[in-house]
Design a protein around this motif. Sequence first.
Motif, mmCIF file in Angstrom:
data_model
loop_
_atom_site.group_PDB
_atom_site.id
_atom_site.type_symbol
_atom_site.label_atom_id
_atom_site.label_comp_id
_atom_site.label_asym_id
_atom_site.label_seq_id
_atom_site.Cartn_x
_atom_site.Cartn_y
_atom_site.Cartn_z
ATOM 1 N N MET A 1 43.110 65.154 48.043
ATOM 2 C CA MET A 1 41.829 65.759 47.650
ATOM 3 C C MET A 1 40.708 65.217 48.547
ATOM 4 N N ILE A 2 39.851 66.107 49.020
ATOM 5 C CA ILE A 2 38.698 65.711 49.822
ATOM 6 C C ILE A 2 37.540 65.380 48.871
ATOM 7 N N ASN A 3 36.833 64.302 49.156
ATOM 8 C CA ASN A 3 35.790 63.841 48.239
ATOM 9 C C ASN A 3 34.439 64.510 48.440
ATOM 10 N N SER A 4 34.232 65.114 49.609
ATOM 11 C CA SER A 4 32.923 65.693 49.914
ATOM 12 C C SER A 4 33.089 67.022 50.641
ATOM 13 N N ILE A 5 32.483 68.061 50.089
ATOM 14 C CA ILE A 5 32.493 69.391 50.703
ATOM 15 C C ILE A 5 31.063 69.777 51.060
ATOM 16 N N LEU A 6 30.873 70.158 52.296
ATOM 17 C CA LEU A 6 29.584 70.666 52.762
ATOM 18 C C LEU A 6 29.683 72.182 52.856
#
Length: 199
Positions: free
Chosen positions: A1-6
Amino acid sequence: MINSILVQAEKTYAQTIYEMVVSEYPDIEVTLLNNLSELIALPFSTLEKSRLISFSSPNIIPAKILNLLGHGAYNFHPGPPSRPGWGAIEKAIYDQDRAFGTTLHAMNEYIDCGAIIAINLFPIPAGSNRQDSVNLTFQNLLNLFLTHLKELVESPNHLIELPIEWGHKKFTKSDYSAYCVIAEDIDKSELDLRIRAFS
C-alpha cells in the motif's frame, strides 16, 4: 500500500477524482494539487513516499520532480494511444474516426510518451459533435480510473506495461488553432465538419 497519493486533474473533474480516492482509501494521505507550483513546492519527504495520479491535467511535470516521486506518476489521457497530444477528441471527429478510446500511461517529461498501462476503446456514434464526444470520452475515462484505482494505490511497484506504442504524430495547440481559422471561400461541407468537431 502506498501511503501518499498526489492528485492533479482537469479542473472540472479535480474534486470528483480527489473524493473518489479519499472515499476508497480514507486512511492514506491524499493531496489535491490545484496547480504545478503546488507540486513543485512539496518537500522531498512527501515526494519520496508518493505516487502522482494525473487525470487529464494540462500540467507538464518537470523531469526532476518525476524522478523524486518514490512510486512514479501515471496519467489518464482522454484519447487512444493513436492520438497523443492536444485536441484528440476534436481531431478524431474531424477525421471521422469510427472508434476512440482512453489511455492510462506512465508519465515522463514528454507529453504522452510514457509506457502504456491500459486502454479502453469504444465506438463513436455516427453524427456525434464535440460535446457529445467529450461527454462520452470522460465517462469512459472515469470508468478506466475506477478500474485501475486499486492497483494505483495498493501496488507500490511499477504497473505492468502493455507492448503498445503511441502514435507518432501529436496534434498541437497550433494545429488546433489552424482549424479554427475559417477562409472566406471554405466549402460548406468542410465548414460544417469543422463546426461539428471544433465548436
